[in-house]
Design an enzyme around this catalytic site. Structure first.
Site, PDB file in Angstrom:
ATOM      1  N   PHE A   1      -6.227  -4.292  -2.927  1.00 49.65           N
ATOM      2  CA  PHE A   1      -6.286  -3.238  -3.939  1.00 49.65           C
ATOM      3  C   PHE A   1      -5.015  -3.293  -4.774  1.00 49.65           C
ATOM      4  CE2 PHE A   1      -5.673   0.940  -5.807  1.00 49.65           C
ATOM      5  CZ  PHE A   1      -6.925   1.156  -6.376  1.00 49.65           C
TER       6      PHE A   1
ATOM      7  N   ASP B   1       2.785  -7.064  -3.891  1.00 45.76           N
ATOM      8  CA  ASP B   1       2.457  -5.683  -4.233  1.00 45.76           C
ATOM      9  C   ASP B   1       2.908  -4.821  -3.054  1.00 45.76           C
ATOM     10  OD1 ASP B   1       1.262  -3.203  -4.462  1.00 45.76           O
ATOM     11  OD2 ASP B   1      -0.590  -3.962  -5.353  1.00 45.76           O
TER      12      ASP B   1
ATOM     13  N   LYS C   1       4.520   4.715  -5.831  1.00 51.01           N
ATOM     14  CA  LYS C   1       4.276   5.695  -4.767  1.00 51.01           C
ATOM     15  C   LYS C   1       5.544   6.395  -4.265  1.00 51.01           C
ATOM     16  CE  LYS C   1      -0.262   4.071  -3.206  1.00 51.01           C
ATOM     17  NZ  LYS C   1      -1.172   5.192  -3.313  1.00 51.01           N
TER      18      LYS C   1
END
Ligand SMILES: Cc1ncc(COP(=O)(O)O)c(C=O)c1O
Length: 392
Positions: free
Chosen positions: A127, A214, A243
């Site tokens: 993702f 990532d 995040k």
């Protein structure tokens, strides 16, 4: 009809305020926050230092423009490069944007190699975000459905499979980069085998590809190191972060090292908000708090405590398969759809989210007390035991 477009299957819980690991809904019900806004609120809710930094900075200067010097952005870039062992940063506002910048760097790397139609190797079950380029990189048909034509230039291989990458290299001579999560998050908290990340580094070195990590979900201390790949000795060329970098304030960054850090030039990229004084001040404060309060060590300790307790308490539950992950990035795998366990956990006053197939995710704050960490494990075990006792 709601004034909001129908894009989320939301739970009917409206949170009014939070403190540390706890959240209260608008009827006064208290929940333990087991997923931290999906790996975001690593310092817990209403952290007094974050609240103070935001209030002070908002009272002084929130935004100017990337047309001007932003000393706080310089400082935040410096702090981030220091913990990441990278050379330079581009700030942005979200994870998807950080990955967009990484993919643009890969395209510029292709130009230096005179490759017209470059390809980036990406993984099944991955993702990377919801923009057109990042959803095209994402390994999920569900995420891509309805949005074709997808952005071109991705070669997809299974995760944790170095041979599949060797086969792709033999088939395509226009590969320029690998984009991979060091631990897959949305895909179900999937850590690769220990030789995988070093193997990727070696392949990138052999073929002059950029290694792009990532670290949006697994980074910023969650696994007990600043970044998950730092459990190995290898370094990426490009890395995306978001995040927990803002603890709830929207801020992301794309970092690069060596030649990859030289590719972007004035005019290649930009953003109105990215790295404005307010976002930079928050990122700096987050890094300082994590450092000063030794929160990386704490993530390891609490992660072990929760994982060990869950393994003990769920051992006899026939629905339970395994606990996997690292530090406070924990996946609890069941042999059936875990929605019933998730719902029973809500009844126990614990909020968590599913990931991948049959997995519930725990991504709590690193500031948890040990009692609250144990309480998360107890409540989840009780929920799973209740579901196990229910007629099918
Ligand atoms: C590994 C990973 N990459 C990228 C993203 C996208 O981040 P954002 O939702 O901030 O765009 C996410 C979000 O869940 C993620 O977990």
């Amino acid at each position: 009809m709601s004034a909001l477009m129908n894009i989320y299957a939301r739970l009917p819980i409206a949170i009014s305020h939070g403190e540390g690991a706890w959240l209260w809904d608008d009827s006064g019900r208290r929940f333990l926050d087991g997923f931290g806004g999906i790996a975001v609120t690593a310092l817990g809710h209403a952290h007094p230092r974050i609240a103070r930094a935001i209030a002070e900075q908002a009272g002084q200067l929130m935004h100017t423009s990337n047309a001007l010097d932003i000393p706080l952005q310089q400082q935040a870039g410096q702090a981030l490069c220091e913990i990441a062992a990278m050379d330079s940063a581009i700030f942005c506002n979200s994870g998807a944007e950080a990955n967009e910048a990484a993919l643009k760097i890969a395209r510029l790397h292709a130009r230096t190699r005179d490759i017209e139609s470059p390809k980036v190797i990406v993984m099944e079950n991955s993702f990377h975000g919801r923009t057109l380029a990042t959803l095209s990189a994402t390994g999920s048909e569900k995420v891509q459905a309805g949005f074709g034509p997808l952005v071109e230039g991705f070669v997809r291989v299974p995760f944790d499979d170095l041979d599949a990458i060797r086969a792709a290299a033999a088939q395509h001579d226009d590969i320029v980069a690998i984009l991979v999560e060091p631990i897959q998050g949305e895909g179900g908290i999937c850590p690769p085998s220990p030789d995988y990340l070093p193997g990727l580094r070696a392949l990138c070195d052999t073929h002059n590809w950029l290694l792009m990590f990532d670290e949006i979900q697994c980074g910023m201390g969650r696994t007990g190191q600043w970044f998950a790949h730092q459990h190995t000795t290898i370094k990426p060329d490009v890395m995306s972060v978001a995040k927990a970098l803002g603890n709830g304030f929207p801020v992301g960054a794309c970092l690069a090292r060596g030649g990859a850090a030289q590719l972007m030039q004035p005019g290649n990229h930009g953003t109105t908000y990215g790295g404005n004084p307010l976002a930079s001040r928050v990122a700096l404060e987050v890094i300082s708090i994590m450092r000063e309060e030794n929160l990386l060590e704490r993530a390891t300790l609490l992660g072990d405590l929760i994982s060990t307790t869950l393994r003990e308490q769920l051992a006899d539950n026939p629905l339970f398969v395994e606990v996997r992950g690292q530090g406070l990035m924990i996946g609890v795998v069941f042999n059936q759809d875990p929605t019933a366990v998730r719902d029973a956990a809500i009844d126990e006053g614990l909020l968590l989210v599913p990931a991948g197939q049959n997995t519930l995710r725990l991504l709590p704050a690193y500031t948890l007390s040990e009692d609250d960490a144990l309480e998360i494990a107890h409540r989840l075990s009780r929920a799973a035991n209740r579901v196990e006792g229910m007629p099918a």
